[in-house]
Design an enzyme around this catalytic site. Sequence first.
Site, PDB file in Angstrom:
ATOM      1  N   GLU A 189      -0.566  -9.095   4.062  1.00 46.87           N
ATOM      2  CA  GLU A 189      -1.577  -8.495   3.175  1.00 46.87           C
ATOM      3  C   GLU A 189      -2.252  -7.300   3.847  1.00 46.87           C
ATOM      4  O   GLU A 189      -2.455  -6.253   3.230  1.00 46.87           O
ATOM      5  CB  GLU A 189      -2.590  -9.547   2.750  1.00 46.87           C
ATOM      6  CG  GLU A 189      -3.743  -9.052   1.907  1.00 46.87           C
ATOM      7  CD  GLU A 189      -3.319  -8.393   0.594  1.00 46.87           C
ATOM      8  OE1 GLU A 189      -2.142  -8.522   0.201  1.00 46.87           O
ATOM      9  OE2 GLU A 189      -4.160  -7.701  -0.002  1.00 46.87           O
ATOM     10  N   ASN A 215       3.592   2.851 -23.956  1.00 44.14           N
ATOM     11  CA  ASN A 215       3.625   2.265 -22.623  1.00 44.14           C
ATOM     12  C   ASN A 215       4.850   1.366 -22.587  1.00 44.14           C
ATOM     13  O   ASN A 215       5.001   0.489 -23.431  1.00 44.14           O
ATOM     14  CB  ASN A 215       2.370   1.441 -22.358  1.00 44.14           C
ATOM     15  CG  ASN A 215       2.446   0.760 -20.994  1.00 44.14           C
ATOM     16  OD1 ASN A 215       3.127   1.251 -20.100  1.00 44.14           O
ATOM     17  ND2 ASN A 215       1.769  -0.369 -20.846  1.00 44.14           N
ATOM     18  N   GLY A 216       5.761   1.593 -21.649  1.00 44.15           N
ATOM     19  CA  GLY A 216       6.973   0.768 -21.555  1.00 44.15           C
ATOM     20  C   GLY A 216       8.171   1.663 -21.277  1.00 44.15           C
ATOM     21  O   GLY A 216       8.027   2.824 -20.911  1.00 44.15           O
ATOM     22  N   HIS A 221      13.386 -10.852  17.734  1.00 42.85           N
ATOM     23  CA  HIS A 221      14.700 -10.807  17.052  1.00 42.85           C
ATOM     24  C   HIS A 221      14.968  -9.430  16.464  1.00 42.85           C
ATOM     25  O   HIS A 221      15.629  -9.302  15.446  1.00 42.85           O
ATOM     26  CB  HIS A 221      14.741 -11.891  15.964  1.00 42.85           C
ATOM     27  CG  HIS A 221      14.542 -13.257  16.527  1.00 42.85           C
ATOM     28  ND1 HIS A 221      15.468 -13.886  17.317  1.00 42.85           N
ATOM     29  CD2 HIS A 221      13.481 -14.091  16.477  1.00 42.85           C
ATOM     30  CE1 HIS A 221      15.003 -15.069  17.713  1.00 42.85           C
ATOM     31  NE2 HIS A 221      13.798 -15.220  17.211  1.00 42.85           N
ATOM     32  N   CYS A 230       0.942   2.517 -18.238  1.00 44.19           N
ATOM     33  CA  CYS A 230       0.181   3.574 -18.905  1.00 44.19           C
ATOM     34  C   CYS A 230      -0.948   2.912 -19.683  1.00 44.19           C
ATOM     35  O   CYS A 230      -0.949   1.713 -19.885  1.00 44.19           O
ATOM     36  CB  CYS A 230       1.077   4.354 -19.858  1.00 44.19           C
ATOM     37  SG  CYS A 230       2.518   5.000 -19.054  1.00 44.19           S
ATOM     38  N   LYS A 262      -2.215  -3.368   2.501  1.00 45.29           N
ATOM     39  CA  LYS A 262      -3.439  -2.587   2.250  1.00 45.29           C
ATOM     40  C   LYS A 262      -3.351  -1.226   2.945  1.00 45.29           C
ATOM     41  O   LYS A 262      -3.667  -0.190   2.373  1.00 45.29           O
ATOM     42  CB  LYS A 262      -4.658  -3.356   2.764  1.00 45.29           C
ATOM     43  CG  LYS A 262      -5.016  -4.565   1.938  1.00 45.29           C
ATOM     44  CD  LYS A 262      -5.740  -4.203   0.684  1.00 45.29           C
ATOM     45  CE  LYS A 262      -5.102  -4.439  -0.631  1.00 45.29           C
ATOM     46  NZ  LYS A 262      -4.124  -5.380  -0.965  1.00 45.29           N
ATOM     47  N   LYS A 287      -2.984   0.061 -11.276  1.00 48.87           N
ATOM     48  CA  LYS A 287      -3.609  -1.247 -11.090  1.00 48.87           C
ATOM     49  C   LYS A 287      -2.795  -2.357 -11.744  1.00 48.87           C
ATOM     50  O   LYS A 287      -2.747  -3.466 -11.256  1.00 48.87           O
ATOM     51  CB  LYS A 287      -5.023  -1.231 -11.673  1.00 48.87           C
ATOM     52  CG  LYS A 287      -5.801  -2.508 -11.424  1.00 48.87           C
ATOM     53  CD  LYS A 287      -6.024  -2.755  -9.945  1.00 48.87           C
ATOM     54  CE  LYS A 287      -6.738  -4.041  -9.665  1.00 48.87           C
ATOM     55  NZ  LYS A 287      -6.717  -4.375  -8.233  1.00 48.87           N
ATOM     56  N   ARG A 322      -4.828   2.290 -14.997  1.00 50.32           N
ATOM     57  CA  ARG A 322      -3.456   1.923 -15.396  1.00 50.32           C
ATOM     58  C   ARG A 322      -2.476   3.058 -15.140  1.00 50.32           C
ATOM     59  O   ARG A 322      -1.267   2.862 -15.203  1.00 50.32           O
ATOM     60  CB  ARG A 322      -3.430   1.555 -16.881  1.00 50.32           C
ATOM     61  CG  ARG A 322      -4.228   0.333 -17.251  1.00 50.32           C
ATOM     62  CD  ARG A 322      -4.163   0.084 -18.725  1.00 50.32           C
ATOM     63  NE  ARG A 322      -2.831  -0.301 -19.102  1.00 50.32           N
ATOM     64  CZ  ARG A 322      -2.411  -1.564 -19.179  1.00 50.32           C
ATOM     65  NH1 ARG A 322      -3.252  -2.535 -18.897  1.00 50.32           N
ATOM     66  NH2 ARG A 322      -1.189  -1.854 -19.518  1.00 50.32           N
ATOM     67  N   GLU A 363      -0.685   1.088   1.221  1.00 45.43           N
ATOM     68  CA  GLU A 363      -0.957   1.616  -0.125  1.00 45.43           C
ATOM     69  C   GLU A 363      -2.179   2.526  -0.148  1.00 45.43           C
ATOM     70  O   GLU A 363      -2.377   3.273  -1.097  1.00 45.43           O
ATOM     71  CB  GLU A 363      -1.083   0.502  -1.154  1.00 45.43           C
ATOM     72  CG  GLU A 363      -2.210  -0.469  -0.967  1.00 45.43           C
ATOM     73  CD  GLU A 363      -2.224  -1.529  -2.079  1.00 45.43           C
ATOM     74  OE1 GLU A 363      -1.791  -1.267  -3.200  1.00 45.43           O
ATOM     75  OE2 GLU A 363      -2.688  -2.641  -1.794  1.00 45.43           O
ATOM     76  N   TRP A 408       1.465   7.004 -16.265  1.00 40.35           N
ATOM     77  CA  TRP A 408       2.042   6.883 -14.937  1.00 40.35           C
ATOM     78  C   TRP A 408       3.536   7.036 -15.171  1.00 40.35           C
ATOM     79  O   TRP A 408       4.166   6.212 -15.837  1.00 40.35           O
ATOM     80  CB  TRP A 408       1.717   5.516 -14.331  1.00 40.35           C
ATOM     81  CG  TRP A 408       2.223   5.394 -12.937  1.00 40.35           C
ATOM     82  CD1 TRP A 408       1.603   5.766 -11.782  1.00 40.35           C
ATOM     83  CD2 TRP A 408       3.514   4.916 -12.550  1.00 40.35           C
ATOM     84  NE1 TRP A 408       2.408   5.516 -10.710  1.00 40.35           N
ATOM     85  CE2 TRP A 408       3.587   5.003 -11.143  1.00 40.35           C
ATOM     86  CE3 TRP A 408       4.608   4.412 -13.231  1.00 40.35           C
ATOM     87  CZ2 TRP A 408       4.703   4.602 -10.418  1.00 40.35           C
ATOM     88  CZ3 TRP A 408       5.723   4.010 -12.522  1.00 40.35           C
ATOM     89  CH2 TRP A 408       5.764   4.123 -11.123  1.00 40.35           C
TER      90      TRP A 408
HETATM   91  C1  AGP Z   1      -2.234  -4.951  -4.318  1.00 37.07           C
HETATM   92  O1  AGP Z   1      -3.194  -4.262  -3.549  1.00 37.07           O
HETATM   93  C2  AGP Z   1      -1.421  -4.028  -5.195  1.00 37.07           C
HETATM   94  N1  AGP Z   1      -2.250  -3.256  -6.032  1.00 37.07           N
HETATM   95  C3  AGP Z   1      -0.279  -4.721  -5.895  1.00 37.07           C
HETATM   96  O2  AGP Z   1       0.584  -5.249  -4.908  1.00 37.07           O
HETATM   97  C4  AGP Z   1      -0.668  -5.882  -6.849  1.00 37.07           C
HETATM   98  O3  AGP Z   1      -1.120  -6.983  -6.091  1.00 37.07           O
HETATM   99  C5  AGP Z   1       0.581  -6.303  -7.625  1.00 37.07           C
HETATM  100  O4  AGP Z   1       0.988  -5.202  -8.417  1.00 37.07           O
HETATM  101  C6  AGP Z   1       0.353  -7.518  -8.534  1.00 37.07           C
HETATM  102  O5  AGP Z   1      -0.624  -7.221  -9.485  1.00 37.07           O
HETATM  103  P1  AGP Z   1      -1.238  -8.449 -10.343  1.00 37.07           P
HETATM  104  O6  AGP Z   1      -1.963  -9.340  -9.380  1.00 37.07           O
HETATM  105  O7  AGP Z   1      -2.155  -7.808 -11.337  1.00 37.07           O
HETATM  106  O8  AGP Z   1      -0.088  -9.171 -11.000  1.00 37.07           O
END
Ligand code: AGP
Length: 606
Positions: free
Chosen positions: A478, A98-99, A501, A2, A482, A601, A27, A485, A74
Amino acid sequence: MCGIIGISSNKSVSATIINSLKKLEYRGYDSAGLATVHNGMINEIKSEGRVDSLEKNFDLKNLEGNIGIGHVRWATHGVPNSINAHPHSSHNVSVVHNGIIENSTSLKKFLVNKGHTFKSQTDTEVIVHLITENLKITDLEEAITNTLKQLQGSFALGIIFKDIPNLIVGARRGSPLAVGYGPNENYLGSDSYALKSMTNKVTYLDDGEFCIIKKDQVLFFNEQGIKVNKKIFELSSEESSYDKGHYKHFMAKEIEEQPNTIKSGIKEYVDNFNKDINIFNFPWKIEEIKSIILIGCGTAYHSCLMAKYWFEELTNIDVGIDIASEFRYRKNRFKKDTLYIFVSQSGETADTYAALDICNKNNMKTCSVVNVIESSIARDSNFVLPIHCGPEIGVASTKAFLGQILVLYIFILKLSSLRNEINKNQYHKKINDLKTLPELIEKTLLHDNEIQAISSTFNEAKGSMFLGRGFSYPIALEGALKLKELSYVHAEGYPAGEMKHGPLALIEKGMPVVVLAPKDNYYKKTISNMQEVIARGAKVLLITNKSEDEVISENIWETIEVENTNHDLLPFLLTIPLQKLAYYSALKKGYDIDKPRNLAKSVTVE
Ligand code: AGP
């Protein structure tokens, strides 16, 4: 996950809080709210959805007050709606949080027995009533100290009081919180991003501390309620702006920025004149490091995996990797000659920070690779390797991933040279090759129309596979992440050699499969894995590099050839088409590319 903002000023604060909350939406953005103190009243507004829904649903001109707190949420406890949105208020206290409060159930029972009534399903609301209860029997500082002792779990808090209308209390345990200093006003924010547009002078609270913020004075206290002095940092004045410029989305801008961000990363560490790499102030002798463990989450974990392949290729150092949320609960065996490297764009990811904290508590050597140098992970590491990408706002990481693997590659090259595991000529050649990377990325970014044309196939399929071997395997992971998400369709990154396998059973006619097969040592093996999936009806997108060899074409749906270069550097180029594939897939679906559903983020809770 948050975002918190608080302002104590000599003028009305509601409009500034709203603007700051918009910068904090990366956030969390399923609900938002703010509260001010004015004329002996707490005035609170909040609603489901984005910050601009507050502006639509309420007339901010009526929200007066020189003291205020705001929040973007969030959801962790309680569905996203206007009742569960923060702030949460009693008749005389209002809180943003936040937490996660882990003992909220038992505290709620205690408070209900004291006659308190609850409106929301959140854990946060217990904090409001606990402070209200403690204020009945003691003064502010002691009430705060006692309340924090009664809370279990993690929190960053902003608190205002009806009967003390000239201050804000901030408190931190396990979730980041910063104080900013301005003219005739002072600020509270989740991180430096939140404060950057208002000040460049900040102080970071450490776990267990709280602060009392007035418009002309800020006091800090430790968990015993004893005053402490704190350092004021000057924020780096990175010129990267928060606006999208001519781009439709931050993600599009950040993909296209990569030649420049790679250039700034190289400039930061590569000494062109002496054809060397400078890692200044490295605190250990090379012989003190016998093994390395890299730790991260999500994309940052993929950077760790990429680094492992380069470590194995260029050094004889024993290298391990781990996902932070696994590492923090593992029965780890700590050795003093191990260097722990924490990779994190935000530098605030709770699992990664917890893993760092465990290593610090065991007196391990810790180094972090981060984009936010004022972040908690950077501040609490022995040594920091910044990636210098400028703020990455799009939730899906793009330029930060390339920045992370660039800095890791440069660091590995340097270690290899210092350990005499690479000769001078090879070292200088690799440094020279590195300098061509920005231009090679520039050219790779031009693969745009063909990716746009094929992206809908991935949207229409019920799932897709991304396959690679060796250096290409982390990039396959990776690329799949992408796509997942951003376009909310299933995609799986897999080692190409592992398909037989089990996962080969998934392949059916028309299923899109991305095969990363640069002409490196793994090429022939990967091509035969590709033919296995083609034989079962897969539509293969082959991503390889240009070379004089003929490119296999029969039965391949599409081929993208990236520029040829030193094989160490091909992972950078293979990544670009996958970033664009995910972007255009999501664009075609009309999804919110910069703020995908359910994500944020910076994952600052477990
Ligand atoms: C990546 O596209 C995602 N948003 C997510 O996996 C991100 O890489 C992960 O939460 C780690 O975040 P950070 O690099 O800020 O620690």
